[in-house]
Design an enzyme around this catalytic site. Structure first.
Site, PDB file in Angstrom:
ATOM      1  CE  LYS A 117      16.085  -5.082 -41.780  1.00 43.14           C
ATOM      2  NZ  LYS A 117      15.402  -4.470 -40.621  1.00 43.14           N
TER       3      LYS A 117
HETATM    4  C1  LIG Z   1      14.549  -5.107 -39.743  1.00 42.95           C
HETATM    5  C2  LIG Z   1      14.337  -4.513 -38.416  1.00 42.95           C
HETATM    6  C3  LIG Z   1      13.835  -5.276 -37.330  1.00 42.95           C
HETATM    7  C4  LIG Z   1      13.396  -6.714 -37.469  1.00 42.95           C
HETATM    8  O1  LIG Z   1      14.458  -7.610 -37.637  1.00 42.95           O
HETATM    9  P1  LIG Z   1      14.192  -9.083 -38.176  1.00 42.95           P
HETATM   10  O2  LIG Z   1      15.535  -9.681 -38.356  1.00 42.95           O
HETATM   11  O3  LIG Z   1      13.453  -8.932 -39.475  1.00 42.95           O
HETATM   12  O4  LIG Z   1      13.366  -9.793 -37.150  1.00 42.95           O
HETATM   13  C5  LIG Z   1      13.728  -4.658 -36.086  1.00 42.95           C
HETATM   14  N1  LIG Z   1      14.048  -3.357 -35.916  1.00 42.95           N
HETATM   15  C6  LIG Z   1      14.507  -2.594 -36.932  1.00 42.95           C
HETATM   16  C7  LIG Z   1      14.802  -1.165 -36.673  1.00 42.95           C
HETATM   17  C8  LIG Z   1      14.681  -3.141 -38.214  1.00 42.95           C
HETATM   18  O5  LIG Z   1      15.125  -2.360 -39.214  1.00 42.95           O
END
Ligand SMILES: *Cc1c(COP(=O)(O)O)cnc(C)c1O
Length: 443
Positions: A117
């Site tokens: 993220k």
């Molecule tokens: C947010 C997150 C996801 C999921 O991603 P999306 O875009 O919401 O599908 C998967 N793995 C981790 C470690 C995350 O922080």
């Protein structure tokens, strides 16, 4: 090498719920979402030139990231500034490494908070800061987090001028590393420790966005994954994956993405429609199986989220899925051809971490393990194909699951050691809107 001249100097975005609500990139970034919580979607899908895709290995990562995003931003951010923003957005490695004979892993955890993220949060924070440079009012970014989002947002917006960040997290329900990432920064980052659950935090945030008095007095925006400025930069992963993939393999990759809110995989599918080759996409889910069920039955039935080891994917009503439907013109057959989705239990997740470690020495964390397990099964049924998974977090963010699977203490990366020594700064509040409102209005 030439790039197509972007015809749309000003890309427009429409609200998927009210197609007559049309905004530019700046408005979409500041507003986050449209009327009735509708998601913004680009009016057209700008193509990457064939020449660029075929020669992608000749370009630097910064140039690729710039080419990836420039058509969406248009002239709303001048080119030199946008180049600076994208370079800062990806100022860390995004390597593709082989794990097994037919599976590679794209490591998305080398950013400052050790989860994918970071890219979206860094891009959004810098765009927002650029757009606000002539604003006299401060913007307050309000976000509820169950763990990972808050850390990436805090880090991405740290010391960004004109932006105050308020993060709500449930007391005693985030991991120690995650809590430090939320609370140790200070400055313009305020961490509110809510005496309640993640749902309570989310409810408070929603109340703030609908409270008239609050919105008259301060400019409030959200930094969750439905914001186009967080969603669009995730395409970069798929361009950089392809750049590395094509130097090693002649066939197109099957791309498997651990999915919760479906923002990440949706960015991959967008990149595919712009010209990045892929054989097939797989959305790997944990026990939260709304989309696997949808692909079986064509019925979309949201559920309450259930708690799993891969908790960043505990989502019962994935908000970005509507964007995938829009990309595929709501054509169910076309959708099923391009995308599969499979649900994996916690038991299989732990087994996969153990098996992969035993066979290869590679340490997966639960989200990546969900993806590995699904892709491995797919490739057993399709032995002529090869694929890659996105590993979305560093194992140290989920130490309990990893230790349970392989009885190994995950080594804490150096960056984290100093973070863990810093002081926690948070304000405890009751899960009541008045408490939050007072905080917001008296900043
Ligand atoms: C947010 C997150 C996801 C999921 O991603 P999306 O875009 O919401 O599908 C998967 N793995 C981790 C470690 C995350 O922080």
């Amino acid at each position: 090498m030439k790039f197509p001249n972007s015809k749309n100097k000003k890309m427009k975005f429409y609200n998927l719920k009210h197609k007559d609500e049309v905004v530019n990139f700046k408005e979409a970034t500041i507003k986050g979402q449209g009327k009735d919580k509708g998601l913004f979607f680009p009016e057209n899908i700008p193509q990457l030139s064939e020449d660029f895709v075929q020669n992608i290995e000749k370009y630097s990562d910064e140039e690729i990231a710039f080419q990836c995003l420039k058509d969406f931003v248009g002239d709303e951010i001048p080119e030199p500034e946008l180049r600076k923003i994208v370079s800062e957005t990806i100022a860390f490695d995004i390597p593709l490494k082989p794990i097994s004979e037919n599976i590679d892993v794209l490591e998305l955890f080398h950013g400052p908070t050790l989860a994918f993220k970071d890219v979206g949060a860094r891009f959004m924070s810098r765009c927002l800061s650029y757009f606000l440079k002539d604003e006299t009012r401060k913007v307050t970014v309000l976000v509820a987090t169950s763990g990972d989002t808050g850390g990436a947002v805090a880090n991405g917006f740290y010391k960004v001028p004109n932006v105050e960040v308020v993060i709500l997290y449930p007391k005693n329900r985030v991991s120690p590393v995650q809590e430090k990432q939320l609370t140790a920064l200070g400055e313009n980052i305020k961490a509110l420790e809510v005496e309640g659950s993640f749902d309570d935090c989310q409810k408070l945030v929603k109340q703030a966005f609908s409270d008239e008095e609050t919105n008259e007095k301060i400019l409030l925006t959200s930094a969750n994954s439905i914001n186009v400025a967080r969603w669009l930069p995730q395409q970069i992963y798929y361009l950089l994956a392809y750049k590395q993939w094509k130097q090693k393999h002649s066939e197109k990759p099957v791309i498997c993405v651990p999915s919760g809110n479906f923002g990440n995989i949706c960015a991959g599918i967008l990149a595919y429609f712009r010209g990045i080759p892929a054989e097939h996409f797989i959305a790997a889910c944990n026990a939260n199986d709304v989309i696997p069920n949808f692909l079986q039955t064509e019925k979309y039935e949201p559920k309450e989220a259930v708690a799993t080891l891969s908790n960043a994917m505990d989502v019962g009503d994935p908000s970005n899925f509507v964007r995938i439907l829009e990309l595929l013109h709501e054509d169910f057959d076309e959708l099923k051809n391009l995308i599969s989705s499979t649900s994996v239990s916690d038991k299989t997740t732990l087994q996969t971490i153990a098996e992969v470690y035993e066979k290869t020495g590679y340490i997966l964390e639960p989200h990546g393990a969900v993806a590995y397990s699904v892709l491995d099964e797919f490739l057993q049924n399709n032995p002529d194909k090869k694929g890659l998974i996105l590993e979305t977090a560093h194992p140290v963010k989920f130490p309990k699951a990893v230790e349970k699977a392989i009885q190994i203490d995950v080594e804490i990366p150096e960056e984290l050691i100093s973070l863990m020594q810093q002081e926690k700064k948070s304000i405890v509040i009751q899960p009541e809107f008045d408490a939050l409102k007072e905080m917001l209005l008296n900043q």
